[in-house]
Structure formats: structure tokens, C-alpha cells
Design an enzyme around this catalytic site. Structure first.
Site, PDB file in Angstrom:
ATOM      1  N   HIS A  57       0.859  -1.187   0.000  1.00  0.00           N
ATOM      2  CA  HIS A  57       0.000   0.000   0.000  1.00  0.00           C
ATOM      3  C   HIS A  57       0.894   1.235   0.000  1.00  0.00           C
ATOM      4  O   HIS A  57       2.002   1.212   0.535  1.00  0.00           O
ATOM      5  CB  HIS A  57      -0.901   0.031   1.234  1.00  0.00           C
ATOM      6  CG  HIS A  57      -1.936  -1.041   1.259  1.00  0.00           C
ATOM      7  ND1 HIS A  57      -3.286  -0.780   1.338  1.00  0.00           N
ATOM      8  CD2 HIS A  57      -1.829  -2.399   1.210  1.00  0.00           C
ATOM      9  CE1 HIS A  57      -3.956  -1.916   1.347  1.00  0.00           C
ATOM     10  NE2 HIS A  57      -3.090  -2.914   1.278  1.00  0.00           N
ATOM     11  N   HIS A  59       0.826   5.368   1.072  1.00  0.00           N
ATOM     12  CA  HIS A  59       0.173   6.517   1.706  1.00  0.00           C
ATOM     13  C   HIS A  59       0.975   7.760   1.342  1.00  0.00           C
ATOM     14  O   HIS A  59       2.213   7.736   1.340  1.00  0.00           O
ATOM     15  CB  HIS A  59       0.127   6.355   3.225  1.00  0.00           C
ATOM     16  CG  HIS A  59      -0.650   5.170   3.685  1.00  0.00           C
ATOM     17  ND1 HIS A  59      -2.009   5.048   3.501  1.00  0.00           N
ATOM     18  CD2 HIS A  59      -0.243   4.026   4.313  1.00  0.00           C
ATOM     19  CE1 HIS A  59      -2.423   3.904   4.017  1.00  0.00           C
ATOM     20  NE2 HIS A  59      -1.369   3.258   4.507  1.00  0.00           N
ATOM     21  N   TYR A 103       1.585   9.895  10.929  1.00  0.00           N
ATOM     22  CA  TYR A 103       0.920   8.621  10.644  1.00  0.00           C
ATOM     23  C   TYR A 103       1.670   7.834   9.574  1.00  0.00           C
ATOM     24  O   TYR A 103       1.923   6.635   9.728  1.00  0.00           O
ATOM     25  CB  TYR A 103      -0.519   8.869  10.205  1.00  0.00           C
ATOM     26  CG  TYR A 103      -1.224   7.625   9.719  1.00  0.00           C
ATOM     27  CD1 TYR A 103      -1.685   6.664  10.618  1.00  0.00           C
ATOM     28  CD2 TYR A 103      -1.412   7.397   8.356  1.00  0.00           C
ATOM     29  CE1 TYR A 103      -2.317   5.510  10.174  1.00  0.00           C
ATOM     30  CE2 TYR A 103      -2.042   6.250   7.895  1.00  0.00           C
ATOM     31  CZ  TYR A 103      -2.492   5.309   8.806  1.00  0.00           C
ATOM     32  OH  TYR A 103      -3.113   4.170   8.362  1.00  0.00           O
ATOM     33  N   ASP A 107       5.849   3.366   9.488  1.00  0.00           N
ATOM     34  CA  ASP A 107       6.521   2.177   8.973  1.00  0.00           C
ATOM     35  C   ASP A 107       7.947   2.436   8.513  1.00  0.00           C
ATOM     36  O   ASP A 107       8.687   1.500   8.243  1.00  0.00           O
ATOM     37  CB  ASP A 107       5.710   1.573   7.822  1.00  0.00           C
ATOM     38  CG  ASP A 107       4.413   0.949   8.321  1.00  0.00           C
ATOM     39  OD1 ASP A 107       4.490   0.055   9.176  1.00  0.00           O
ATOM     40  OD2 ASP A 107       3.339   1.376   7.873  1.00  0.00           O
ATOM     41  N   GLY A 221      56.328  34.841  31.498  1.00  0.00           N
ATOM     42  CA  GLY A 221      57.511  34.631  30.666  1.00  0.00           C
ATOM     43  C   GLY A 221      57.258  35.099  29.252  1.00  0.00           C
ATOM     44  O   GLY A 221      56.120  35.396  28.865  1.00  0.00           O
ATOM     45  N   ASP A 222      58.330  35.161  28.473  1.00  0.00           N
ATOM     46  CA  ASP A 222      58.218  35.635  27.098  1.00  0.00           C
ATOM     47  C   ASP A 222      57.401  34.670  26.242  1.00  0.00           C
ATOM     48  O   ASP A 222      57.167  33.512  26.612  1.00  0.00           O
ATOM     49  CB  ASP A 222      59.617  35.807  26.490  1.00  0.00           C
ATOM     50  CG  ASP A 222      60.358  36.983  27.101  1.00  0.00           C
ATOM     51  OD1 ASP A 222      59.680  37.914  27.588  1.00  0.00           O
ATOM     52  OD2 ASP A 222      61.606  36.960  27.106  1.00  0.00           O
ATOM     53  N   SER A 223      57.016  35.163  25.086  1.00  0.00           N
ATOM     54  CA  SER A 223      56.286  34.345  24.126  1.00  0.00           C
ATOM     55  C   SER A 223      57.173  33.230  23.580  1.00  0.00           C
ATOM     56  O   SER A 223      58.403  33.334  23.571  1.00  0.00           O
ATOM     57  CB  SER A 223      55.802  35.234  22.977  1.00  0.00           C
ATOM     58  OG  SER A 223      55.112  34.481  22.013  1.00  0.00           O
ATOM     59  N   GLY A 226      56.816  27.884  25.438  1.00  0.00           N
ATOM     60  CA  GLY A 226      56.138  26.606  25.672  1.00  0.00           C
ATOM     61  C   GLY A 226      55.226  26.589  26.876  1.00  0.00           C
ATOM     62  O   GLY A 226      54.774  25.519  27.301  1.00  0.00           O
ATOM     63  N   LYS A 227      54.915  27.762  27.431  1.00  0.00           N
ATOM     64  CA  LYS A 227      54.072  27.807  28.637  1.00  0.00           C
ATOM     65  C   LYS A 227      52.702  27.186  28.381  1.00  0.00           C
ATOM     66  O   LYS A 227      52.212  26.370  29.169  1.00  0.00           O
ATOM     67  CB  LYS A 227      53.892  29.263  29.101  1.00  0.00           C
ATOM     68  CG  LYS A 227      55.178  29.980  29.466  1.00  0.00           C
ATOM     69  CD  LYS A 227      54.910  31.342  30.086  1.00  0.00           C
ATOM     70  CE  LYS A 227      54.083  32.272  29.207  1.00  0.00           C
ATOM     71  NZ  LYS A 227      54.755  32.584  27.924  1.00  0.00           N
TER      72      LYS A 227
END
Length: 359
Positions: A57, A59, A103, A107, A221-223, A226-227
Site C-alpha cells: 500500500h 500513503h 501517521y 513504517d 615569561g616571554d612568548s 612553551g608555557k
């Protein structure tokens, strides 16, 4: 003798049922799209199901841009492309597209075309419909799916109360922040001062082993020393850079520690709460409800030298003498003068991280 009633349906949305129809969903859709109608088709949904007798069927929900006055009960008939067979549907005007859509969804074998047009009506009506809508939203798989459900089944609430609904669904479908994976092991930082290593051993750990009031740390600390990468390699943490976002999308109450990176201490909100590892405090947001912070974890403050970055210089300001006396009881202050790693143990700290933070 009374004249037989003529067939006529004047509706914007149509519900069609084709019993014993062997067409595929794709074949049916192709024929429906070829039908000439005075108003444009906006949305079509087709469901194929097998009844108990094994017969297929179909729908269908068809939504038009405007009302379509259908006076021919054969207008929606479909034909088989392989044999001489016609399929005639039961035709109804759909009082509620949302109900029909739900509805024919039952399915699961469905095909959609176009964009569903929300009509805001339900044949069931009343408070029960609103409860059903929200129950369906709660059972949705995600926030976006829940919003779609409410938009379709409770459009009035969606428009009038969207802000509250959106905020509440953030809590219902809370997604924890994605865990950060450090590109380096903490052991690869082989130039870390002993006082930093000692601080980690005393304060960075899970809740069961953590001191009741951990001590925070300020690292200046400086840039490119690795902080940031070192601080983020120690365990599960909250990373707050540039400004503070304590929303559930970013901030986790289950973190072991916080990292506050490159935030001007003059404008650092919740200075004492973070530095003092305070517990159970709230943060007010501009457009939402206060956020409850579990707290009780230490914070690593990362900064560069200079008046707009250095915590030491900030606390040395005459007006901050009382705050300084408090700070030195709740945090240790460390200045680093060389990278926390050697080039033989790791590549230079990634540029992307340093570009977002001068720490």
C-alpha cells in the site's frame, strides 16, 4: 430523485491512500510531480507499507502552496509503467499535515520531496498535543532534531518562547566539551623548573586525591617558551583564552584544573574565585541564567611581562595592595627565562597556538 453528490475537495493539503499498489515510491513520486495543478506543489511524502495479506500500500501527503479545488476523483490516479494497471486512491483533505506526516512515518519506508509546510494544527488538539510535542522532542536524538519537532508540532511556542526552549535544550542535550589531546607528552618538556614540577605534583590530580583548597600558580615569561603547551599537557582541563566563556559548551565542572591564558588581570572576572580555587560559585551571564561552577580546582595563569599582561605588575599597583596580600596566600608566582623544552625533545611550539596567545 436527488442528484448524486459531486466529488469535490478544496484543500491545501491532501492525504492519499493507494490500496494494493505495486508501484515503488520513486515511480509514484515521478507521476505526482508531472500532474498539472493551478497551485504549486510544496511538499510530498510517500510511505510504502505491506499489509497483513502481503499486499503493498502507498500513503501520501501532498502539500500545495495554496488551496487546490479538486473536482475529479480520478485526478490522482497512477498507472503502472510495465503493465496495463491503474491505481485509484482514497482522497481526503488533510486537516493536520503534522498528524498525517506522523501517521505515514510509522513504517519508516518513506520518500520525501520538497520542504514540509508547518500548519500548526492537530486533529487531536488541546494540551495533550503540546505534551506529545515536548515528549517527542525530549526523545529526539539531538538538540537540532528536538527543535525541528517543536517547530513542527508546537510552532506557537517555537516563535514566542524560542530563547527559553533553546536554552533548555542546551541543558537536556548537554554535550561535554571535546577532550583536548596534547601533541606532546608532559615528559617531553625537559626544562621545567623544579618549582613548577613540585606545584603539579601537589595540585594537579583527580578530585579524590586533590587538596580541598588547591594552590593556583601564575607563570610569567616571554612568548614561545612553551608555557601554553606545557600547561595543557598535564591532564583534563578548561582552557580559557582572551576572555572567559563558562558555558557548558566550553567549561567542564569535571576538569582537574583551569588554564587562563593571556587575559588582562585588570579585566579578569572572578579573579578570587579562580585564584582561590573557591567552590560552588555562580557566574552571571548577560543574556542567560547564572551558571553554577563546581570549583575547587587550581588555575594556571599564563602571562607575558608588561603592564597589560603581567599579574605581578598588576598586583604591585598601589590600589591593589590588599588584593596582593590575599593573592600571595592563594597562589605561587613563577617567572621563566628560557623555554620549557629543548629542540631535541620536541619541535618548536606550534605557531597556531601562539598566534592566539602571547603567553
Amino acid at each position: 430523485m436527488a442528484q448524486p453528490k459531486r466529488f469535490q475537495i478544496n484543500a491545501k493539503h491532501y492525504f492519499l491512500s493507494f490500496p494494493k499498489c505495486s508501484l515503488s515510491k520513486e515511480e509514484a513520486l515521478e507521476q505526482l510531480l508531472q500532474l498539472q495543478t493551478p497551485t504549486n506543489k510544496k511538499y510530498i511524502k510517500i510511505c510504502r507499507e505491506l499489509h497483513e495479506d502481503g499486499q503493498p500500500h502507498l500513503h501520501m501527503l501532498i502539500q500545495f502552496e495554496g488551496k487546490f479545488n479538486c473536482k475529479n476523483n480520478r485526478f490522482f490516479d497512477l498507472v503502472s509503467p510495465t503493465r496495463s494497471a491503474h491505481f485509484h486512491p482514497n482522497i481526503q483533505g488533510a486537516k493536520s499535515s503534522s498528524d498525517v506526516k506522523s501517521y505515514i512515518d510509522k513504517d519508516g519506508d518513506v520518500l520525501e520531496w520538497g520542504t514540509f509546510q508547518i500548519d500548526g494544527r492537530s486533529a487531536r488538539g488541546g494540551q495533550q498535543t503540546a505534551n506529545d510535542a515536548y515528549a517527542k522532542a525530549i526523545n529526539a536524538g539531538s538538540k537540532s532534531e528536538a527543535l525541528d519537532v517543536i517547530k513542527e508540532l508546537a510552532p506557537r511556542d517555537y516563535i514566542l518562547h524560542f530563547h527559553n526552549i533553546n536554552s533548555n535544550l542546551d541543558r537536556v542535550f548537554q554535550v561535554p566539551p571535546a577532550p583536548y589531546v596534547s601533541p606532546f607528552l608532559s615528559s617531553s618538556f625537559d626544562q621545567v623548573p623544579d618549582e613548577l614540577e613540585h606545584w603539579v605534583s601537589e595540585n594537579v590530580m583527580d578530585a579524590a586525591a586533590r587538596p580541598w583548597r588547591p594552590v593556583s600558580i601564575v607563570i610569567e615569561g616571554d612568548s614561545r617558551t612553551g608555557k601554553t603547551m606545557w600547561a595543557r599537557s598535564l591532564g583534563p582541563h578548561n582552557y580559557l583564552c582572551g576572555h572567559l566563556d563558562l558555558s557548558q559548551k566550553v567549561y567542564s565542572n569535571n576538569a582537574w584544573y583551569n588554564v587562563i591564558d593571556d587575559v588582562d588581570p585588570h579585566y579578569l572576572k572572578h579573579f578570587k574565585e579562580f585564584m582561590g580555587s573557591q567552590r560552588d560559585w555562580q557566574s552571571n551571564t548577560k543574556y542567560g541564567k547564572p551558571i553554577q561552577i563546581k570549583g575547587g580546582i587550581p588555575t594556571i595563569f599564563l602571562c607575558n611581562p608588561g603592564p597589560q599582561s603581567s599579574f605581578k605588575e598588576y598586583l604591585d599597583e598601589e590600589k591593589n595592595q590588599t588584593l596582593k596580600n590575599w593573592a600571595i596566600k592563594n597562589a605561587i608566582f613563577v617567572t621563566i627565562h628560557q623555554p620549557l623544552f629543548t629542540n631535541t625533545n620536541q619541535d618548536p611550539t606550534p605557531h597556531r597556538q601562539e598566534e592566539t596567545s602571547e603567553a
